[in-house]
Every structure is written in structure tokens, then in C-alpha cells.
Design an enzyme around this catalytic site. Structure first.
Site, PDB file in Angstrom:
ATOM      1  N   LYS A 186      -4.954 -10.941 -51.774  1.00 20.76           N
ATOM      2  CA  LYS A 186      -3.464 -10.915 -51.760  1.00 20.76           C
ATOM      3  C   LYS A 186      -2.795 -12.090 -52.467  1.00 20.76           C
ATOM      4  O   LYS A 186      -3.203 -13.176 -51.945  1.00 20.76           O
ATOM      5  CB  LYS A 186      -3.084 -10.939 -50.220  1.00 20.76           C
ATOM      6  CG  LYS A 186      -1.643 -10.894 -50.003  1.00 20.76           C
ATOM      7  CD  LYS A 186      -1.440 -10.894 -48.323  1.00 20.76           C
ATOM      8  CE  LYS A 186       0.179 -10.502 -47.903  1.00 20.76           C
ATOM      9  NZ  LYS A 186       0.836 -11.655 -47.976  1.00 20.76           N
TER      10      LYS A 186
HETATM   11  P1  FBP Z   1       6.414 -10.971 -47.359  1.00 19.12           P
HETATM   12  O1  FBP Z   1       6.413  -9.581 -47.865  1.00 19.12           O
HETATM   13  O2  FBP Z   1       7.611 -10.983 -46.235  1.00 19.12           O
HETATM   14  O3  FBP Z   1       6.297 -12.008 -48.414  1.00 19.12           O
HETATM   15  O4  FBP Z   1       5.128 -11.389 -46.460  1.00 19.12           O
HETATM   16  C1  FBP Z   1       3.819 -11.755 -47.044  1.00 19.12           C
HETATM   17  C2  FBP Z   1       3.460 -13.060 -46.435  1.00 19.12           C
HETATM   18  O5  FBP Z   1       2.361 -13.646 -46.945  1.00 19.12           O
HETATM   19  C3  FBP Z   1       3.445 -13.055 -44.899  1.00 19.12           C
HETATM   20  O6  FBP Z   1       2.139 -12.478 -44.480  1.00 19.12           O
HETATM   21  C4  FBP Z   1       3.653 -14.351 -44.375  1.00 19.12           C
HETATM   22  O7  FBP Z   1       4.136 -14.606 -43.468  1.00 19.12           O
HETATM   23  C5  FBP Z   1       4.695 -14.867 -45.399  1.00 19.12           C
HETATM   24  O8  FBP Z   1       4.569 -14.141 -46.832  1.00 19.12           O
HETATM   25  C6  FBP Z   1       4.273 -16.308 -45.997  1.00 19.12           C
HETATM   26  O9  FBP Z   1       5.610 -16.678 -46.904  1.00 19.12           O
HETATM   27  P2  FBP Z   1       5.831 -18.267 -47.355  1.00 19.12           P
HETATM   28  O10 FBP Z   1       5.555 -17.901 -48.819  1.00 19.12           O
HETATM   29  O11 FBP Z   1       7.082 -18.617 -46.983  1.00 19.12           O
HETATM   30  O12 FBP Z   1       4.478 -18.783 -46.915  1.00 19.12           O
END
Ligand code: FBP
Length: 276
Positions: A186
């Protein structure tokens, strides 16, 4: 020659996440720790409300931390696949230490909860990269013995990385994830089909899922990013904020599923699921 038991287990579990078209829509719901409850609109602070909505929309899998899985199991059990994330961090930490993800659960707990996969983050390029790699290999090693696939959130970030969305940086992280034995990767969207193709190539056949990112103002723009990812050879999306911060999360999740599994154009998906 027969497959080993854990190879069979891994294939069976992966097929619960990546559907028969080889693609997946995963709901990310670890934000209560990663960003804090202020990330949620008031009606979604209770995890049961939003989990109920994405399950109703037909999401393929939900990625969450062990404690939320315990609180919501009756809503997703036997309806969607479960990915238990076993690392996390809060934004309450001093800024520099937010570049470290800590242990937030164990593979055995994921198995106990009925997980189909485990997930762990590696911030490639962080000053704590070495610690996260030790965690990653401990998780991967144990998961392997249970036949559990491992999703790596391959997120390049650190003092030497000025732009984490730069294609050279993202593809470096994707390649490092593949070389560290991830079963699913991911990572960030790089802003175009052409650049994301390079990310997919660098991952060398390990399925790559786009990380949703902050809420886009227009849903069609987010759906276009998802479409580009698929056309670049990506296998789908792990989305959180673009769904739970939307005024109609069920419709938005259905629109994402429409683009990923029904091959709808972004505009068609908006019309079909959000403008009814
Ligand atoms: P989103 O679709 O909201 O971006 O979620 C994906 C994610 O990786 C979450 O699993 C995690 O909480 C967040 O984004 C991390 O965000 P950041 O980039 O602020 O660390």
C-alpha cells in the site's frame, strides 16, 4: 509437488481480499490512533456506525487495529475480509518521533480475531527505519508460519525526503517493500498514470494498492486517481478519509467499488451512486 500448508493458507486468505478480478477495495480505519478522533465527523466517532455503512456498501476488506476489531466484530464477521494492523503511532508524540511506528498488536492476536492478513507500516527513509524493519521481519516471520499474508504500508518519509509523493521516492519504497517480502503493498499515489506505472513496475509483480490520502474536495477527482492506478496496473485502493469524511459514506464506498470492480468511469460512478 504439493504446496505447503502455509502456502495454501496464504492463497486462500489472499483470495478473500483480492477478488476474482484480482482487485480489492479496502477500508482503512486506523485513524483514531494515527490522527486522533478529530479526524472523524461527529457521527463517525463511534466506529460501529461507519463500519456498518462500509460493510453495507460491500467493501472487500477492512484494515483496523485489534481493539476496534473487537468492538465491531459482529458487524464485519463473515461479511468482509479482515486485515489487522499491528503497528501504529499517535500524533501526540514529538514531531521527530512520529517517524516511528510502534508495535500495536501481535500476529497471534490477529489470528485469534480471525484475520485474513496482517499489516505493518515501514517509513522507508526514517531515522527509525532499522527498528521498523526489525518489527516488519518479526511480523512477517510469524505470519508466514500461520499462512497469513502481510500487507506493508510502504511509506517513504524522513529527514532526507523532501517530497514523499515523488515517483523516484515512492517506487524506491515499493521496491523495498517487495524485496522485504510483502504480499501486498500500500503506497502513495504519485499524481499520474504514467508515474504510478513505474511504481507498479518497481514492485515486480507484488500487488500494489493506492493509499487514499487526505479528502479530495470533489469525489470525481479521487475516483479518477483510483482509475489511473488501475490503468497503471495497480490492484485497487485502501481508502479511509475519502469515505468516512464524505457526507454519504455508503454512496462514496459504492462509487469506489464501481470504479474498481465494475470498471465504471469516475463520472458514471458518481452518477450511479452519489447523484441518485
Ligand atoms: P486515508 O485513505 O485516510 O489516507 O487512509 C490511509 C492511511 O494510511 C491510514 O491507514 C492511516 O491512518 C493514514 O492514512 C496515515 O496518514 P498519514 O499520511 O497522515 O500518516
Amino acid at each position: 509437488m504439493h504446496l505447503t500448508y502455509n502456502m495454501v493458507g496464504k492463497s486462500v486468505r489472499l483470495s478473500r481480499i483480492l477478488k476474482s478480478d484480482g482487485r480489492a477495495v479496502v477500508f482503512a480505519f486506523d485513524h483514531g490512533v494515527e490522527h486522533g478522533p478529530s479526524d472523524f465527523p461527529p457521527e463517525h466517532v463511534d466506529p460501529r456506525v461507519i463500519i456498518g455503512k462500509v460493510v453495507e456498501a460491500g467493501v472487500d476488506a477492512i484494515m483496523m487495529l485489534p481493539g476496534i476489531a473487537r468492538i465491531t466484530w459482529d458487524l464485519w464477521g463473515n461479511k468482509t475480509a479482515l486485515i489487522i494492523k499491528v503497528t501504529s503511532k499517535t500524533n501526540l508524540r514529538p514531531r521527530d518521533e512520529r517517524l516511528l511506528q510502534s508495535v500495536f498488536g501481535y500476529v497471534e492476536e490477529a489470528v485469534a480475531l480471525g484475520a485474513d492478513a496482517v499489516a505493518a507500516t515501514v517509513y522507508w527513509g526514517s531515522q527509525y527505519e532499522d527498528r521498523m524493519l526489525q518489527q516488519w521481519f518479526a511480523v512477517r516471520n510469524e505470519a508466514e508460519s500461520y499462512g497469513l499474508p502481510c500487507l506493508q504500508l510502504a511509506y517513504p518519509r524522513g529527514p532526507a525526503i523532501p517530497n514523499r509523493y515523488d515517483v523516484e521516492i515512492v517506487r524506491y519504497g515499493a521496491r523495498a517493500a517487495a524485496e522485504s517480502g510483502a504480499d501486498l503493498i500500500k503506497t502513495y499515489y504519485t499524481g499520474s498514470l504514467e508515474t504510478f506505472k513505474q511504481v507498479v513496475e518497481a514492485a515486480s509483480g507484488v500487488p500494489v494498492l493506492m493509499s487514499g490520502g487526505p479528502r479530495r474536495e470533489k469525489e470525481v477527482d479521487f475516483l479518477r486517481d483510483v482509475k489511473n492506478v488501475l490503468e497503471a496496473g495497480g490492484r485497487g485502493v485502501v481508502v479511509g478519509r475519502n469515505v468516512f469524511q464524505h457526507k454519504n459514506p455508503t454512496g462514496m464506498m459504492k462509487a469506489v467499488i464501481g470504479v474498481v470492480h465494475e470498471d465504471l468511469e469516475p463520472e458514471e460512478a458518481v452518477k450511479k451512486y452519489l447523484e441518485k
